[in-house]
Write a protein that holds these residues in place. Sequence first.
Motif, mmCIF file in Angstrom:
data_model
loop_
_atom_site.group_PDB
_atom_site.id
_atom_site.type_symbol
_atom_site.label_atom_id
_atom_site.label_comp_id
_atom_site.label_asym_id
_atom_site.label_seq_id
_atom_site.Cartn_x
_atom_site.Cartn_y
_atom_site.Cartn_z
ATOM 1 N N ALA A 127 -13.344 -9.275 34.698
ATOM 2 C CA ALA A 127 -12.254 -9.293 33.720
ATOM 3 C C ALA A 127 -12.598 -10.185 32.530
ATOM 4 O O ALA A 127 -12.377 -9.817 31.366
ATOM 5 C CB ALA A 127 -10.961 -9.758 34.384
ATOM 6 N N GLU A 128 -13.163 -11.347 32.812
ATOM 7 C CA GLU A 128 -13.528 -12.292 31.746
ATOM 8 C C GLU A 128 -14.606 -11.704 30.825
ATOM 9 O O GLU A 128 -14.495 -11.759 29.599
ATOM 10 C CB GLU A 128 -14.050 -13.575 32.397
ATOM 11 C CG GLU A 128 -14.568 -14.624 31.451
ATOM 12 C CD GLU A 128 -15.243 -15.765 32.220
ATOM 13 O OE1 GLU A 128 -16.272 -16.255 31.724
ATOM 14 O OE2 GLU A 128 -14.746 -16.152 33.296
ATOM 15 N N LEU A 129 -15.638 -11.123 31.424
ATOM 16 C CA LEU A 129 -16.719 -10.561 30.618
ATOM 17 C C LEU A 129 -16.272 -9.317 29.858
ATOM 18 O O LEU A 129 -16.645 -9.120 28.704
ATOM 19 C CB LEU A 129 -17.926 -10.252 31.501
ATOM 20 C CG LEU A 129 -18.664 -11.486 31.994
ATOM 21 C CD1 LEU A 129 -19.651 -11.127 33.080
ATOM 22 C CD2 LEU A 129 -19.387 -12.189 30.851
ATOM 23 N N GLU A 130 -15.456 -8.484 30.475
ATOM 24 C CA GLU A 130 -14.966 -7.299 29.784
ATOM 25 C C GLU A 130 -14.071 -7.679 28.603
ATOM 26 O O GLU A 130 -14.098 -7.015 27.574
ATOM 27 C CB GLU A 130 -14.220 -6.369 30.742
ATOM 28 C CG GLU A 130 -15.137 -5.506 31.547
ATOM 29 C CD GLU A 130 -16.094 -4.671 30.697
ATOM 30 O OE1 GLU A 130 -15.667 -4.055 29.696
ATOM 31 O OE2 GLU A 130 -17.285 -4.634 31.039
ATOM 32 N N ALA A 131 -13.298 -8.742 28.746
ATOM 33 C CA ALA A 131 -12.482 -9.204 27.621
ATOM 34 C C ALA A 131 -13.384 -9.615 26.463
ATOM 35 O O ALA A 131 -13.124 -9.277 25.299
ATOM 36 C CB ALA A 131 -11.586 -10.359 28.055
ATOM 37 N N ARG A 132 -14.473 -10.326 26.782
ATOM 38 C CA ARG A 132 -15.416 -10.743 25.737
ATOM 39 C C ARG A 132 -16.082 -9.541 25.077
ATOM 40 O O ARG A 132 -16.158 -9.433 23.856
ATOM 41 C CB ARG A 132 -16.481 -11.670 26.321
ATOM 42 C CG ARG A 132 -17.351 -12.311 25.234
ATOM 43 C CD ARG A 132 -18.508 -13.082 25.809
ATOM 44 N NE ARG A 132 -19.583 -12.137 26.067
ATOM 45 C CZ ARG A 132 -20.477 -12.261 27.020
ATOM 46 N NH1 ARG A 132 -20.453 -13.262 27.852
ATOM 47 N NH2 ARG A 132 -21.431 -11.367 27.167
ATOM 48 N N VAL A 133 -16.567 -8.604 25.887
ATOM 49 C CA VAL A 133 -17.218 -7.413 25.345
ATOM 50 C C VAL A 133 -16.212 -6.587 24.545
ATOM 51 O O VAL A 133 -16.542 -6.054 23.486
ATOM 52 C CB VAL A 133 -17.863 -6.568 26.469
ATOM 53 C CG1 VAL A 133 -18.345 -5.227 25.938
ATOM 54 C CG2 VAL A 133 -19.015 -7.329 27.102
ATOM 55 N N GLY A 134 -14.983 -6.507 25.030
ATOM 56 C CA GLY A 134 -13.947 -5.760 24.316
ATOM 57 C C GLY A 134 -13.674 -6.339 22.939
ATOM 58 O O GLY A 134 -13.548 -5.597 21.956
ATOM 59 N N ARG A 135 -13.580 -7.664 22.855
ATOM 60 C CA ARG A 135 -13.363 -8.308 21.547
ATOM 61 C C ARG A 135 -14.540 -8.054 20.616
ATOM 62 O O ARG A 135 -14.371 -7.738 19.441
ATOM 63 C CB ARG A 135 -13.149 -9.814 21.718
ATOM 64 C CG ARG A 135 -11.785 -10.195 22.283
ATOM 65 C CD ARG A 135 -11.545 -11.694 22.229
ATOM 66 N NE ARG A 135 -12.534 -12.475 22.960
ATOM 67 C CZ ARG A 135 -12.473 -12.771 24.256
ATOM 68 N NH1 ARG A 135 -11.439 -12.362 24.974
ATOM 69 N NH2 ARG A 135 -13.411 -13.489 24.838
ATOM 70 N N GLU A 136 -15.753 -8.173 21.168
ATOM 71 C CA GLU A 136 -16.932 -7.958 20.336
ATOM 72 C C GLU A 136 -17.040 -6.499 19.903
ATOM 73 O O GLU A 136 -17.383 -6.203 18.755
ATOM 74 C CB GLU A 136 -18.204 -8.374 21.083
ATOM 75 C CG GLU A 136 -19.424 -8.260 20.208
ATOM 76 C CD GLU A 136 -20.673 -8.870 20.811
ATOM 77 O OE1 GLU A 136 -21.676 -8.926 20.081
ATOM 78 O OE2 GLU A 136 -20.660 -9.272 21.986
ATOM 79 N N THR A 137 -16.714 -5.577 20.799
ATOM 80 C CA THR A 137 -16.750 -4.156 20.454
ATOM 81 C C THR A 137 -15.757 -3.864 19.336
ATOM 82 O O THR A 137 -16.084 -3.160 18.376
ATOM 83 C CB THR A 137 -16.431 -3.292 21.693
ATOM 84 O OG1 THR A 137 -17.368 -3.586 22.726
ATOM 85 C CG2 THR A 137 -16.497 -1.813 21.359
ATOM 86 N N HIS A 138 -14.548 -4.413 19.456
ATOM 87 C CA HIS A 138 -13.542 -4.180 18.412
ATOM 88 C C HIS A 138 -14.016 -4.753 17.079
ATOM 89 O O HIS A 138 -13.936 -4.088 16.036
ATOM 90 C CB HIS A 138 -12.194 -4.788 18.812
ATOM 91 C CG HIS A 138 -11.115 -4.449 17.850
ATOM 92 N ND1 HIS A 138 -10.292 -3.369 18.027
ATOM 93 C CD2 HIS A 138 -10.739 -5.015 16.672
ATOM 94 C CE1 HIS A 138 -9.456 -3.291 17.011
ATOM 95 N NE2 HIS A 138 -9.711 -4.280 16.181
ATOM 96 N N ARG A 139 -14.539 -5.969 17.111
ATOM 97 C CA ARG A 139 -15.014 -6.611 15.878
ATOM 98 C C ARG A 139 -16.129 -5.790 15.237
ATOM 99 O O ARG A 139 -16.131 -5.547 14.030
ATOM 100 C CB ARG A 139 -15.504 -8.026 16.181
ATOM 101 C CG ARG A 139 -15.921 -8.826 14.948
ATOM 102 C CD ARG A 139 -16.478 -10.189 15.322
ATOM 103 N NE ARG A 139 -17.611 -10.159 16.239
ATOM 104 C CZ ARG A 139 -18.849 -9.778 15.900
ATOM 105 N NH1 ARG A 139 -19.118 -9.395 14.671
ATOM 106 N NH2 ARG A 139 -19.811 -9.792 16.791
ATOM 107 N N MET A 140 -17.082 -5.320 16.063
ATOM 108 C CA MET A 140 -18.186 -4.512 15.533
ATOM 109 C C MET A 140 -17.694 -3.162 15.025
ATOM 110 O O MET A 140 -18.184 -2.663 14.008
ATOM 111 C CB MET A 140 -19.263 -4.311 16.603
ATOM 112 C CG MET A 140 -20.077 -5.544 16.911
ATOM 113 S SD MET A 140 -21.039 -6.129 15.504
ATOM 114 C CE MET A 140 -22.142 -4.752 15.241
ATOM 115 N N ALA A 141 -16.738 -2.566 15.715
ATOM 116 C CA ALA A 141 -16.189 -1.282 15.266
ATOM 117 C C ALA A 141 -15.519 -1.443 13.907
ATOM 118 O O ALA A 141 -15.693 -0.596 13.013
ATOM 119 C CB ALA A 141 -15.205 -0.728 16.296
ATOM 120 N N VAL A 142 -14.761 -2.526 13.741
ATOM 121 C CA VAL A 142 -14.118 -2.796 12.448
ATOM 122 C C VAL A 142 -15.177 -2.865 11.358
ATOM 123 O O VAL A 142 -15.046 -2.260 10.278
ATOM 124 C CB VAL A 142 -13.289 -4.106 12.509
ATOM 125 C CG1 VAL A 142 -12.909 -4.598 11.116
ATOM 126 C CG2 VAL A 142 -12.050 -3.900 13.367
#
Length: 197
Positions: A127-142
């Motif tokens: 859960a912790e790592l997926e939250a980090r990857v999710g934030r980074e994915t969103h930032r990169m997608a933006v």
Amino acid sequence: MGVVTPRTATPPKQDRSRATRQKLLESAVACLAARGWSGSTVSVVAEHAGVSRGAAQHHFPTREDLFTAAVEYVAEERSVALRGLRPQGRAEAVAALVDLYTGPLFRAALHLWVAASNEPQLGGRVAELEARVGRETHRMAVELLGADESRPGARETVQGFLDMARGLGLANLLTDDQGRRERVVAEWAGIVDRALG
């Protein structure tokens, strides 16, 4: 004149140990992607990596140790893949981001999610790592989509697109319907372009 000792071709022990650890992590991910959690034992991973079970247990004493490390490895590899994207234009960015969700790293991540839902030792870490990857994915997608999140609806458009891409990744577990996926990706490229201006 002193005696010259020839250099050996054998890498130092520390380098061999690092290489073995890396092979085990790569094999854990490959086994998860191909066999799922129940089929990915330490023995199976060790055999896939071409090392003995004892060598595997030297690096990772328990299955949970191995797959907790694999969670971190998958998260880092997904981050590296994200940072390596260099699409030209929004349509290419949409396709590149969807490709991340339909590849072997995401497939392995899905198996880890399922395992984490039943394995308390993995749950918190995943859960912790997926939250980090999710934030980074969103930032990169933006960034890749050239989205201005100060505009109303832009953040939701990006997140909706990422949710759709994740859904395609889930569907890809059961069938590889590339033709359908290409049509969906093309449609979403248009939606994203119109929504983000």
